[in-house]
Design an enzyme around this catalytic site. Structure first.
Site, short mmCIF file in Angstrom:
data_model
loop_
_atom_site.label_atom_id
_atom_site.label_comp_id
_atom_site.label_asym_id
_atom_site.label_seq_id
_atom_site.Cartn_x
_atom_site.Cartn_y
_atom_site.Cartn_z
N LYS A 1 85.22 48.01 -20.08
CA LYS A 1 84.68 47.48 -21.52
C LYS A 1 85.86 46.32 -21.94
O LYS A 1 86.87 46.80 -21.94
CB LYS A 1 84.60 48.74 -22.31
CG LYS A 1 83.93 48.40 -23.55
CD LYS A 1 83.69 49.88 -24.47
CE LYS A 1 85.16 49.80 -25.61
NZ LYS A 1 84.56 50.31 -26.64
N LYS B 1 90.78 57.79 -25.11
CA LYS B 1 91.78 57.20 -25.95
C LYS B 1 92.90 58.12 -26.12
O LYS B 1 94.11 57.61 -26.06
CB LYS B 1 91.10 57.22 -27.23
CG LYS B 1 90.25 56.11 -27.42
CD LYS B 1 90.08 55.42 -28.83
CE LYS B 1 89.20 54.00 -28.68
NZ LYS B 1 88.76 53.45 -29.78
N LYS C 1 89.34 45.65 -27.98
CA LYS C 1 90.51 45.17 -28.78
C LYS C 1 91.93 45.55 -28.32
O LYS C 1 92.81 44.92 -28.43
CB LYS C 1 90.39 45.56 -30.20
CG LYS C 1 89.20 45.36 -30.71
CD LYS C 1 89.22 45.64 -32.39
CE LYS C 1 87.82 46.02 -33.25
NZ LYS C 1 87.36 47.18 -33.24
N1 AQP Z 1 82.36 45.89 -25.06
C1 AQP Z 1 81.63 46.07 -25.93
N2 AQP Z 1 80.52 45.69 -25.68
C2 AQP Z 1 79.38 45.82 -26.59
N3 AQP Z 1 79.63 46.44 -27.80
C3 AQP Z 1 80.99 47.01 -28.00
N4 AQP Z 1 81.53 47.38 -29.08
C4 AQP Z 1 82.74 47.47 -29.01
N5 AQP Z 1 83.09 47.10 -27.83
C5 AQP Z 1 81.80 46.59 -27.12
C6 AQP Z 1 80.42 47.79 -30.24
O1 AQP Z 1 81.30 47.12 -31.41
C7 AQP Z 1 81.07 47.88 -32.41
C8 AQP Z 1 82.43 48.16 -33.18
O2 AQP Z 1 83.32 48.80 -32.39
P1 AQP Z 1 84.72 49.44 -33.06
O3 AQP Z 1 85.42 48.27 -33.47
O4 AQP Z 1 84.51 50.29 -34.18
O5 AQP Z 1 85.12 50.29 -31.79
P2 AQP Z 1 85.48 50.45 -30.56
O6 AQP Z 1 84.06 50.53 -29.78
O7 AQP Z 1 86.45 51.21 -30.26
O8 AQP Z 1 85.91 48.90 -30.17
P3 AQP Z 1 87.05 48.18 -29.06
O9 AQP Z 1 87.14 46.88 -29.04
O10 AQP Z 1 86.87 49.06 -27.86
O11 AQP Z 1 88.30 48.81 -30.04
P4 AQP Z 1 89.41 49.65 -29.53
O12 AQP Z 1 90.08 48.71 -28.30
O13 AQP Z 1 90.69 49.78 -30.48
O14 AQP Z 1 88.99 50.95 -28.82
C9 AQP Z 1 80.63 49.24 -31.93
O15 AQP Z 1 79.17 49.27 -32.38
C10 AQP Z 1 80.91 49.28 -30.39
O16 AQP Z 1 79.86 49.78 -29.85
#
Ligand code: AQP
Length: 355
Positions: free
Chosen positions: A217, A115, A220
């Site tokens: 992955k 990040k 968002k």
């Molecule tokens: N691609 C994924 N596959 C399975 N699980 C996922 N999670 C996120 N992406 C995947 C799970 O969703 C929960 C919430 O995630 P979060 O929003 O708190 O944070 P994150 O993992 O940072 O989500 P993003 O989508 O990747 O957001 P950005 O792009 O902002 O970093 C967690 O349990 C996570 O494991």
């Protein structure tokens, strides 16, 4: 031997479009665990601000994630749903953990490296110490189980390291105050205040990958909307995104071993299995030998059947801000009772004078 009461905790960041990865990796599991555990589900707004958030969008997203929890089937009356910043003990315990965790531990966190990217010097201190706040989110409820996607595995390991070091550093004091719970650490029986929380990372959808690149992955923050299925996408958008999903030219194999080295095929089969509550082998028993041109429409239909009711309910709930804010306020009051007791104990253990 007394043991920790089984408690599930997990959180989702209000940072924009919730997607299929969040749903299958986390929210769907949250719903299932309500049958067997006391559950605490949190919209982690303080984690969100480790990177810049527009204030009004942050408030909207916090309500939107809450609506998604409720629409997916989380019961806020029987369990606890709230936003993190309302319960001050998360930040308070995180400070204690800032003083327990070691710089070297945090330096190894791969999510910070990803990040922060190349501009590490310009990343917020909060982004660096994020895993300590996450440990606090979990341990302020002395939660025993955390359902998360595979991307959170390293943070959960750090949470266990923090619990273990705290239990160890303060072992005499914990025993003097009779606040310890007996637990096994390897073959050793110890008396600790915090449990060594278990991650629940299971099933075919622990890491849903981008539809444009099977090695990245689904996220968002991916600039390409075609890379993810948003929870709010309509039928046409879902069908289009799966149709355009990157694949290789071969037919599907007849068993999951044949998915090795085919990340995009593996991802789509995994998504199908998770949506159908089955396994990749079951999916391939049905679709093995068929082309993606046949598989993709079936996958889109299944995704629509799963997501459309959630999206519809989310839209309905999202219109009722008073209801959402009521859920978050009531949940925070319940959460504060548990978190307040833990912080009282922690102050005693550490030696911080209190009223
Ligand atoms: N691609 C994924 N596959 C399975 N699980 C996922 N999670 C996120 N992406 C995947 C799970 O969703 C929960 C919430 O995630 P979060 O929003 O708190 O944070 P994150 O993992 O940072 O989500 P993003 O989508 O990747 O957001 P950005 O792009 O902002 O970093 C967690 O349990 C996570 O494991």
């Amino acid at each position: 031997m007394t043991s920790f009461k089984p408690i599930v905790f997990s959180g989702v960041q209000p940072t924009g479009n919730l997607h299929l990865g969040n749903y299958l990796g986390a929210i769907k599991k949250f719903v299932a665990l309500q049958q067997s555990h006391d559950c605490i589900y949190c919209v982690v707004d303080m984690h969100a601000i480790t990177v810049w958030q527009d204030p009004v969008e942050l408030m909207n997203s916090t309500r939107e994630v809450t609506a998604a929890f409720l629409a997916a089937g989380i019961d806020a009356e029987k369990h606890i749903v709230f936003n993190q910043s309302r319960v001050a003990q998360h930040a308070e315990l995180a400070w204690v953990f800032n003083c327990v965790a070691r710089m070297g531990w945090l330096n190894r966190m791969t999510q910070f490296k990803e990040k922060a990217g190349k501009d590490r010097e310009n990343a917020s201190v909060g982004l660096f110490s994020y895993p300590n706040l996450m440990a606090s989110d979990i341990l302020v409820y002395r939660a025993t189980h955390v359902p998360v996607g595979d991307d959170q595995k390293q943070h959960l390991e750090l949470c266990r390291d923090i619990a273990q070091k705290f239990n160890n550093d303060y072992s005499e004091r914990i025993a003097d105050l009779k606040l310890g719970v007996e637990m096994m650490v390897g073959r050793e029986k110890i008396n600790g205040y915090f449990p060594l929380t278990e991650p629940l990372i299971e099933g075919p959808a622990t890491r849903i990958m981008s539809l444009r690149d099977g090695t990245k992955k689904m996220s968002k923050s991916d600039p390409s909307d075609l890379s993810r299925i948003n929870l709010t996408d309509d039928t046409d958008a879902i069908a289009k995104k799966f149709r355009k999903a990157r694949t290789d030219p071969d037919a599907l194999p007849s068993e999951s071993a044949g998915l090795a080295g085919r990340p995009e095929a593996d991802n789509l089969v995994g998504i199908y299995a998770a949506l159908a509550d089955s396994s990749k082998d079951d999916v391939l028993r049905e679709f093995g030998g068929r082309q993606f041109s046949e598989f993709k429409p079936a996958l889109a239909d299944l995704a629509v059947a799963n997501l459309a009711p959630v999206a519809g309910e989310m839209r309905r709930i999202s219109r009722d801000l008073t209801y959402i804010d009521g859920v978050l306020g009531d949940g925070a009051a319940k959460a504060r009772t548990i978190a307040g007791e833990t912080m009282g104990h922690v102050r005693d253990i550490v030696g911080l004078l209190q009223d």
